[in-house]
Design an enzyme around this catalytic site. Structure first.
Site, PDB file in Angstrom:
ATOM      1  N   SER A  64       0.787  -1.119  -0.158  1.00  0.00           N
ATOM      2  CA  SER A  64      -0.243   0.022   0.000  1.00  0.00           C
ATOM      3  C   SER A  64       0.860   1.335   0.047  1.00  0.00           C
ATOM      4  O   SER A  64       0.163   2.343  -0.169  1.00  0.00           O
ATOM      5  CB  SER A  64      -0.874  -0.006   1.042  1.00  0.00           C
ATOM      6  OG  SER A  64      -2.007  -0.851   1.041  1.00  0.00           O
ATOM      7  N   LYS A  67       0.693   3.461  -2.929  1.00  0.00           N
ATOM      8  CA  LYS A  67      -0.519   4.125  -3.338  1.00  0.00           C
ATOM      9  C   LYS A  67      -0.279   5.546  -3.420  1.00  0.00           C
ATOM     10  O   LYS A  67      -0.738   6.375  -4.027  1.00  0.00           O
ATOM     11  CB  LYS A  67      -1.744   3.798  -2.424  1.00  0.00           C
ATOM     12  CG  LYS A  67      -2.247   2.519  -2.375  1.00  0.00           C
ATOM     13  CD  LYS A  67      -3.226   2.267  -0.992  1.00  0.00           C
ATOM     14  CE  LYS A  67      -3.736   0.997  -0.855  1.00  0.00           C
ATOM     15  NZ  LYS A  67      -4.439   0.610   0.268  1.00  0.00           N
ATOM     16  N   TYR A 189      -3.136  -2.458 -10.875  1.00  0.00           N
ATOM     17  CA  TYR A 189      -3.152  -2.377  -9.349  1.00  0.00           C
ATOM     18  C   TYR A 189      -2.235  -3.257  -8.557  1.00  0.00           C
ATOM     19  O   TYR A 189      -1.479  -3.026  -7.569  1.00  0.00           O
ATOM     20  CB  TYR A 189      -4.594  -2.173  -8.651  1.00  0.00           C
ATOM     21  CG  TYR A 189      -4.573  -1.947  -7.249  1.00  0.00           C
ATOM     22  CD1 TYR A 189      -4.176  -0.870  -6.911  1.00  0.00           C
ATOM     23  CD2 TYR A 189      -5.192  -3.025  -6.433  1.00  0.00           C
ATOM     24  CE1 TYR A 189      -4.288  -0.730  -5.239  1.00  0.00           C
ATOM     25  CE2 TYR A 189      -5.070  -2.893  -5.164  1.00  0.00           C
ATOM     26  CZ  TYR A 189      -4.800  -1.663  -4.514  1.00  0.00           C
ATOM     27  OH  TYR A 189      -4.673  -1.593  -2.950  1.00  0.00           O
ATOM     28  N   TYR A 240      -5.002   3.436   7.868  1.00  0.00           N
ATOM     29  CA  TYR A 240      -6.396   2.555   7.845  1.00  0.00           C
ATOM     30  C   TYR A 240      -7.174   3.224   9.079  1.00  0.00           C
ATOM     31  O   TYR A 240      -7.098   4.309   9.453  1.00  0.00           O
ATOM     32  CB  TYR A 240      -6.081   1.239   8.146  1.00  0.00           C
ATOM     33  CG  TYR A 240      -5.030   0.663   6.981  1.00  0.00           C
ATOM     34  CD1 TYR A 240      -5.832   0.503   5.830  1.00  0.00           C
ATOM     35  CD2 TYR A 240      -4.047   0.340   7.265  1.00  0.00           C
ATOM     36  CE1 TYR A 240      -5.056   0.081   4.774  1.00  0.00           C
ATOM     37  CE2 TYR A 240      -3.055  -0.150   6.079  1.00  0.00           C
ATOM     38  CZ  TYR A 240      -3.613  -0.263   4.960  1.00  0.00           C
ATOM     39  OH  TYR A 240      -2.923  -0.798   3.961  1.00  0.00           O
ATOM     40  N   VAL A 258       1.247  -3.571   3.939  1.00  0.00           N
ATOM     41  CA  VAL A 258       0.968  -4.915   4.614  1.00  0.00           C
ATOM     42  C   VAL A 258       2.137  -5.919   4.544  1.00  0.00           C
ATOM     43  O   VAL A 258       2.243  -6.674   5.088  1.00  0.00           O
ATOM     44  CB  VAL A 258      -0.035  -5.384   3.959  1.00  0.00           C
ATOM     45  CG1 VAL A 258       0.038  -6.082   2.507  1.00  0.00           C
ATOM     46  CG2 VAL A 258      -0.788  -6.728   4.958  1.00  0.00           C
TER      47      VAL A 258
END
Lengths: 304, 304, 304, 304
Positions: A64, A67, A189, A240, A258
């Site tokens: 992530s 991103k 992705y 998160y 992660v």
């Protein structure tokens, strides 16, 4: 000026003796094999110094963390029109990711939750000529390192097990918030998430966000305002359901993955990266969170 | 004994002069072409009489009405083990279908909402040798009519636009509540929904649920208890977010479909079917709801 | 005609030897003292027969069962205007009672969840001259029994511990869906819930709902349509998050109370009441649910 | 060093000519009478300078801005034990405030939403000898101004109309997360919100949060770490569902109130306060948000 190297070394010592090192994520089968003892930390200051401890030169799956880099590329390509398709608010409780999409008519809460990052991937797919190649070249350029690669087996592993991402992408599609085919967007992705980098490479890749938009080679990747905005989004949405906790305990904009990585930065001063694959209950690196908390406590550096 | 034919005719006259006939569903492109003036009604009593008005012999897309027939076939095949994978509770507010799946760990609230029906489709796929052929043969057998067909262009239309169903199926898959491939399950599911039947065929197909499990030819399709349970599920869950309203106004177990059909029944007495494609705000046939309400008011027949 | 008395006795024998008798509710302190071995069952048929086993003549706190009687009185007083202030749909998941009120602008999902029953209490308060006295007289009249009483200490116990009800009432008030003061409405509501009745009294009180609106003394309390509608609401909403399960397993309209009572009925045939204070996980009487399931299985009587 | 006074004056000119000045809140009747043209802005730098434009010396109702001062007092009194009763995460969507409380067992998401602030009020009530008097004295002391007052008629206005706060407090009580009586806690809370201050008084009151915990008179009110943490909470949670937007557009920790005030600060540099009673759709001051966005754009000062 604090003695950064000795501070990193003290944190390293404490980390390798920690009793609770979290739990390695198993939902991406290919990631379940990571060595749980892997620990690295790397600091890059804007005045050009670098400091590293542990496995800071060992590549890991950035997941992530990618991103943020995808978001910055999308902002460079299409500017503020991004915000017609994705919002900038924290998402609240994790249980309701798809629920919020349903209520909010397919507009993801922010670009750092999965549904938002899938919209960003869709934008890149529409605006890059050779999406996978061009995006990897972008990472290589801002990192000033030609060796960075996708990990095809990790990407494939997510493709055949990432049913929640397929659910999110199809829900976005049902709200007309994906322009490309679901399979194409997720193929991009999953590749984006599979990129492998070391702590030091990540500190260099994120340099431009601490440096008013200008990368290591002093090329403007974003405007100063755009860089600030990405930092603001990292602070409110980068962890998160633990974004508030990270702001509270660490006090830096940052993003976790992660795979066990965390990148954080203090504008105009430094970028710092940790990696340790064991995760806490909220899905962020257990030792990475502790290491960064100690770093800002010991150095008294934070945005607050 | 009321004069059923004249009651149906009075309802028919009122229906064709109604000002508000609802709005034909457009989300399945292939269904958007239905004639909005189509209205039919058919009553089959357990003593063997049939009554019909309007377009009761014109086929239409049965859509979600098929979920009851799929459920009954699944119960015949695997019995009560179904309830390990799907619950029997009303679903409450429509906005939160995927939300509830997330909270409830991938167990759909009931077999008549889409996610639950997709689980049932998965069960049929695992337990029928030639799923599409065998399921169609089942419908033909209980209806005693060999002319019933899938509409391939409706099935294809859903396949290329049914993103919410892909989202639900992938979410189920992420919770390990689908055994077959998402694409295979949905291919079966979209075919099941595309079946075309007339009002009179539907009254005959549902005959066994009013007749203690025994179909028109007096062959046991389900046990008496199983038939009662399906009726109970239709009553509490058959009309999306309007199940309570239908129980309140009509007072019969029943099931609606987005193609404009509604089948309802009074155990031991009759099955009644209406079709009128204009839908009300909650997605049920506008005139069908009114016609059934009038029917139970005029005949004073309901389960309550 | 089945031998009802011997069926009840068989169920009674099984119940008193059941291993899992559920857990007595403790959240209303005054109710925590109930004898967990208390078990009673009473059947009243429309042809005038009565059958009882166990403690069917011992009074217990009717709690939420009172909501049905309050609803019927409100319908008698103000008719269908009730439905401007409360809906008739099942509520879905229990966690979201206040959440649904927030989303749905203060309109409770149905009159049998607490928020809906509080709106009904507000209606009674506005439309009865001496609310507590008049409501108790109504119960006495339909039961044909002058000995029924409020239990003031149970009402007081709820008043000082019923914070969730205060939360719900204040939320309703914030949406302008209470006309009287919160304290006044809840004082009435807590008294209503505190009423003590025996199984046989409850079977008699609910007689009119099985008898087209006409009570034991054949006085019309409601129209036939109104009685049917209340039965429909009991079926879809009478058992919290277990309404579907009760319809599925038992197949009768009914209502449970946290004091351990359940009343159920088959229109035109009978009313049946059980009491056993141990509750299952969803808050309904453990043995009462089992007893009624056995009763409808053994007698093959249900609305389906 | 920018010319702060001329920057404020330019913003002031633009603000008074703005076409859309938002809508004055009407839900607290006593606040509905505010002059919608009221606009003030005040800047206090840590080097001791002050700058003001417009109505910066006119008192207004600070409302939710008081939550930050109550939180700081509670942290000074009981330290980190606060976090056993309230979390530090952004709350996400506004519709679900009570919903989240229900799901999360009565632990409010953060101390700046109403339910969290009510828990903080409960803590102050338990730990101050003369709560209302002592809290006002605290405000007077950090502001170095003895003229600050509660507005009793505003407090009373909230008491008789604040049903949502009563709902939240009762829900907290039901989860055992209030130690004092609901009425007592809310009486204190409504008084706290009713405090009237000017822009310049607020800039002075918040000085300690920009100054490592030390107030204007250089007395330590909190530790440096505690001050940083409150700033972090303001950044992630200070603007209801617009916290991300404020971080994104303005980039400063801050807190808004429904009376039209906003206080924001840059650690080690300044505190800035605006007041303009017209609110945007998310409940924050329309012109205040714009004025602060312009201020950080023109001065290029933000934490990012």
């Amino acid at each position: 000026m604090p003695n950064f190297q000795s501070i990193l070394e003290a944190i390293h010592q404490e980390a390798i003796h920690a009793k609770d090192k979290g739990v390695v994520a198993s939902y991406i089968p290919e990631l379940a094999h990571i060595n749980p003892e892997h620990f690295g930390m790397h600091l890059k200051t804007l005045d050009g110094q670098s400091y590293g401890v542990g496995d800071y030169n060992v590549p890991f799956s950035i997941q992530s963390i990618s991103k943020v880099l995808a978001l910055s590329k999308a902002m460079a390509l299409v500017g503020e029109s991004i915000w017609e398709r994705v919002d900038v608010e924290p998402s609240g409780h994790p249980f309701n990711q798809l629920a919020l999409l349903e209520i909010e008519n397919g507009i993801p809460r922010n670009p750092l939750i999965n549904s938002g990052a899938i919209v960003i991937a869709d934008i890149l797919l529409s605006n890059l000529e050779h999406p996978k190649e061009d995006f990897l070249n972008y990472i290589k350029a801002i990192t000033n390192d030609d060796t960075i690669r996708y990990n095809e087996s990790v990407a494939f592993s997510e493709k055949v097990t990432g049913f929640k991402n397929y659910a999110a992408a199809n829900l976005l599609k049902s709200f007309n918030n994906l322009n490309n085919r679901v399979d194409d967007v997720l193929d991009f992705y999953f590749h984006q998430c599979s990129i492998e980098m070391t702590c030091s490479q990540l500190s260099e890749a994120f340099f431009f966000l601490a440096n008013k938009g200008n990368c290591l080679k002093n090329i403007a990747q974003l405007s100063e305002t755009q860089a600030k905005r990405i930092n603001a989004i990292m602070l409110t949405c980068g962890f998160y359901d633990e974004a508030g906790e990270f702001a509270f305990e660490v006090g830096l904009p940052g993003k976790s993955g992660v795979g066990g990585g965390i990148v954080a930065l203090l504008p105009d001063q430094f970028v710092i990266t940790t990696c340790s694959p064991g995760l806490n209950k909220k899905g962020n690196s257990q030792l990475g969170m502790l290491a960064l908390e100690q770093f800002t406590t010991k150095t008294k550096r934070s945005i607050f």
